[in-house]
Design a protein around this motif. Structure first.
Motif, mmCIF file in Angstrom:
data_model
loop_
_atom_site.group_PDB
_atom_site.id
_atom_site.type_symbol
_atom_site.label_atom_id
_atom_site.label_comp_id
_atom_site.label_asym_id
_atom_site.label_seq_id
_atom_site.Cartn_x
_atom_site.Cartn_y
_atom_site.Cartn_z
ATOM 1 N N ARG A 7 0.749 -1.217 -0.214
ATOM 2 C CA ARG A 7 0.080 -0.007 -0.081
ATOM 3 C C ARG A 7 0.805 1.201 -0.072
ATOM 4 O O ARG A 7 1.849 1.328 0.712
ATOM 5 C CB ARG A 7 -0.823 0.210 1.305
ATOM 6 N N ALA A 8 0.771 2.049 -0.980
ATOM 7 C CA ALA A 8 1.671 3.177 -1.212
ATOM 8 C C ALA A 8 1.033 4.538 -0.982
ATOM 9 O O ALA A 8 -0.048 4.884 -1.494
ATOM 10 C CB ALA A 8 2.360 2.936 -2.714
ATOM 11 N N LEU A 9 2.105 5.447 -0.652
ATOM 12 C CA LEU A 9 1.630 6.829 -0.770
ATOM 13 C C LEU A 9 2.501 7.534 -1.431
ATOM 14 O O LEU A 9 3.661 7.552 -1.183
ATOM 15 C CB LEU A 9 1.320 7.414 0.666
ATOM 16 N N VAL A 10 2.199 8.265 -2.602
ATOM 17 C CA VAL A 10 3.205 9.045 -3.293
ATOM 18 C C VAL A 10 2.847 10.622 -2.871
ATOM 19 O O VAL A 10 1.646 11.246 -3.273
ATOM 20 C CB VAL A 10 3.064 8.931 -4.924
ATOM 21 N N ALA A 11 3.838 11.440 -2.287
ATOM 22 C CA ALA A 11 3.706 12.865 -2.153
ATOM 23 C C ALA A 11 4.878 13.683 -2.974
ATOM 24 O O ALA A 11 6.085 13.472 -2.991
ATOM 25 C CB ALA A 11 3.880 13.132 -0.531
ATOM 26 N N GLY A 40 3.314 18.135 2.403
ATOM 27 C CA GLY A 40 3.621 17.384 3.480
ATOM 28 C C GLY A 40 2.444 17.243 4.648
ATOM 29 O O GLY A 40 1.905 15.992 4.861
ATOM 30 N N PRO A 41 1.532 18.412 4.791
ATOM 31 C CA PRO A 41 0.609 18.133 5.709
ATOM 32 C C PRO A 41 -0.512 17.104 5.133
ATOM 33 O O PRO A 41 -1.357 16.430 5.880
ATOM 34 C CB PRO A 41 -0.057 19.355 5.931
ATOM 35 N N ASP A 42 -0.982 17.357 3.933
ATOM 36 C CA ASP A 42 -1.943 16.382 3.435
ATOM 37 C C ASP A 42 -1.509 14.886 3.455
ATOM 38 O O ASP A 42 -2.067 13.910 3.585
ATOM 39 C CB ASP A 42 -2.173 16.617 1.838
ATOM 40 N N ALA A 43 -0.203 14.776 3.144
ATOM 41 C CA ALA A 43 0.370 13.289 3.340
ATOM 42 C C ALA A 43 0.312 12.729 4.641
ATOM 43 O O ALA A 43 -0.266 11.689 4.806
ATOM 44 C CB ALA A 43 1.854 13.406 2.830
ATOM 45 N N LEU A 44 0.481 13.569 5.747
ATOM 46 C CA LEU A 44 0.490 13.223 7.042
ATOM 47 C C LEU A 44 -1.003 12.948 7.544
ATOM 48 O O LEU A 44 -1.097 12.186 8.184
ATOM 49 C CB LEU A 44 1.034 14.400 7.891
ATOM 50 N N MET A 61 8.770 20.071 -0.367
ATOM 51 C CA MET A 61 7.411 20.464 -0.492
ATOM 52 C C MET A 61 7.043 21.457 0.410
ATOM 53 O O MET A 61 7.707 21.923 1.609
ATOM 54 C CB MET A 61 6.839 19.121 -0.075
ATOM 55 N N PRO A 62 5.947 22.135 0.118
ATOM 56 C CA PRO A 62 5.374 23.163 1.117
ATOM 57 C C PRO A 62 4.873 22.583 2.300
ATOM 58 O O PRO A 62 4.387 21.695 2.283
ATOM 59 C CB PRO A 62 4.339 23.803 0.213
ATOM 60 N N GLY A 63 4.730 23.372 3.461
ATOM 61 C CA GLY A 63 4.167 23.236 4.648
ATOM 62 C C GLY A 63 4.993 22.154 5.336
ATOM 63 O O GLY A 63 5.336 22.618 6.561
ATOM 64 N N ILE A 67 11.801 15.535 4.596
ATOM 65 C CA ILE A 67 12.837 15.352 5.786
ATOM 66 C C ILE A 67 12.139 15.504 7.183
ATOM 67 O O ILE A 67 12.033 14.596 7.971
ATOM 68 C CB ILE A 67 13.831 16.222 5.633
ATOM 69 N N ASP A 68 11.263 16.609 7.193
ATOM 70 C CA ASP A 68 10.288 16.718 8.469
ATOM 71 C C ASP A 68 9.381 15.605 8.524
ATOM 72 O O ASP A 68 8.892 15.219 9.701
ATOM 73 C CB ASP A 68 9.858 17.984 8.631
ATOM 74 N N LEU A 69 8.572 15.194 7.353
ATOM 75 C CA LEU A 69 7.784 14.227 7.426
ATOM 76 C C LEU A 69 8.026 12.922 7.863
ATOM 77 O O LEU A 69 7.597 12.133 8.517
ATOM 78 C CB LEU A 69 7.075 14.085 5.934
ATOM 79 N N ALA A 70 9.409 12.563 7.311
ATOM 80 C CA ALA A 70 9.908 11.358 7.804
ATOM 81 C C ALA A 70 10.330 11.465 9.263
ATOM 82 O O ALA A 70 10.004 10.069 10.038
ATOM 83 C CB ALA A 70 11.202 11.121 6.796
ATOM 84 N N LYS A 71 10.755 12.351 9.850
ATOM 85 C CA LYS A 71 10.941 12.581 11.259
ATOM 86 C C LYS A 71 9.754 12.305 12.038
ATOM 87 O O LYS A 71 9.613 11.687 12.979
ATOM 88 C CB LYS A 71 11.495 13.956 11.563
#
Length: 248
Positions: A7-11, A40-44, A61-63, A67-71
């Motif tokens: 199951r994948a997510l592409v951002a 990033g926020p939508d991905a989260l 990416m905006p927002g 790297i921050d998303l991965a953290k």
């Protein structure tokens, strides 16, 4: 091949890049349902609401950047794997520190993306813990004069601490990475690396000789003799005997 499609997510905030990545992944039988996000926020939000095995994300990416998303994801109880897909190579070291499964450069080639999926599958997904025999080799990005190169963990003979950094010694070269020795010790233990001194980590497979002289112990790794502290001598001897018997 994965027993169950991933199951994948592409951002990615660039629509053409997002569409191309979704197209390439949709042609891979190892990939199942694909969700998308343009920031990033939508991905989260998607990751908090759905079970995702792997995230293919851009870094800039905006927002909330990649790297921050991965953290944030690293704090999840069962974090998905991360594959960074980016046009910028200067973030490779940060990706390594975050234990990203792969780092793919744009423009994305189909065969390179297929290799990234293979690495995700071999890593087993977030629910699988590998035994030492199943541990795959790891690729470490290293920076030299503004150029990012890639070193295989299996080529690393020993590692020396240099403050908050570590110096990886291969047969021909050495490379400085922004990772503490303690982090590598924990991360590479199952791959046959062990501490022999407060400032040295050695790959057991590359130890050619062990010598005790006047109560002082040292091991030879290639042309280098490395001191072994008293507190690590007995453990190292036991590990070497065990690894030798397993190889035999």
């Amino acid at each position: 091949m994965a027993d169950t499609p991933l199951r994948a997510l592409v951002a990615d905030d660039e629509e053409p890049a997002l569409a191309e990545l979704v197209y390439l992944l949709s042609r891979d039988d190892r990939i199942g349902p694909i969700q998308t996000a343009s920031n990033g926020p939508d991905a989260l939000k998607i990751l908090q609401a759905a079970d995702i095995d792997v995230v293919f994300c851009d870094i800039k990416m905006p927002g909330l950047d990649g790297i921050d998303l991965a953290k944030v994801l690293s704090k999840f109880a069962n974090p998905p794997q991360i594959v960074f897909v980016t046009a910028y190579d200067e973030h490779a070291v940060a990706a390594f520190e975050l234990e990203a499964t792969d780092y793919v450069m744009k423009p994305v080639r189909a065969e390179r993306l297929a290799e990234a999926v293979r690495r995700v599958v071999n890593a087993g997904g977030p629910q699988v813990v590998h035994s030492p025999e199943e541990t795959d080799d790891e690729t470490i990005p290293v920076e030299l004069a503004g150029v990012t190169r890639f070193v295989q963990r299996s080529a690393v003979r020993y590692v020396e601490a240099q403050g908050d950094y570590a110096r990886l010694h291969t047969g021909q070269n050495s490379h400085l990475v922004r990772v503490p020795l303690s982090t590598l010790e924990e991360r590479w233990r199952d791959a046959g690396f062990t501490r022999i001194h407060r400032s040295t980590l050695v790959a057991l497979a590359h130890v050619d000789e062990m010598r005790v002289d006047g109560g002082r112990c040292a091991v030879r790794v290639g042309d280098d003799w490395l001191p072994v502290s008293r507190r690590h001598t007995r453990e190292l001897r036991d590990l070497l005997v065990r690894s030798t018997s397993l190889r035999g």
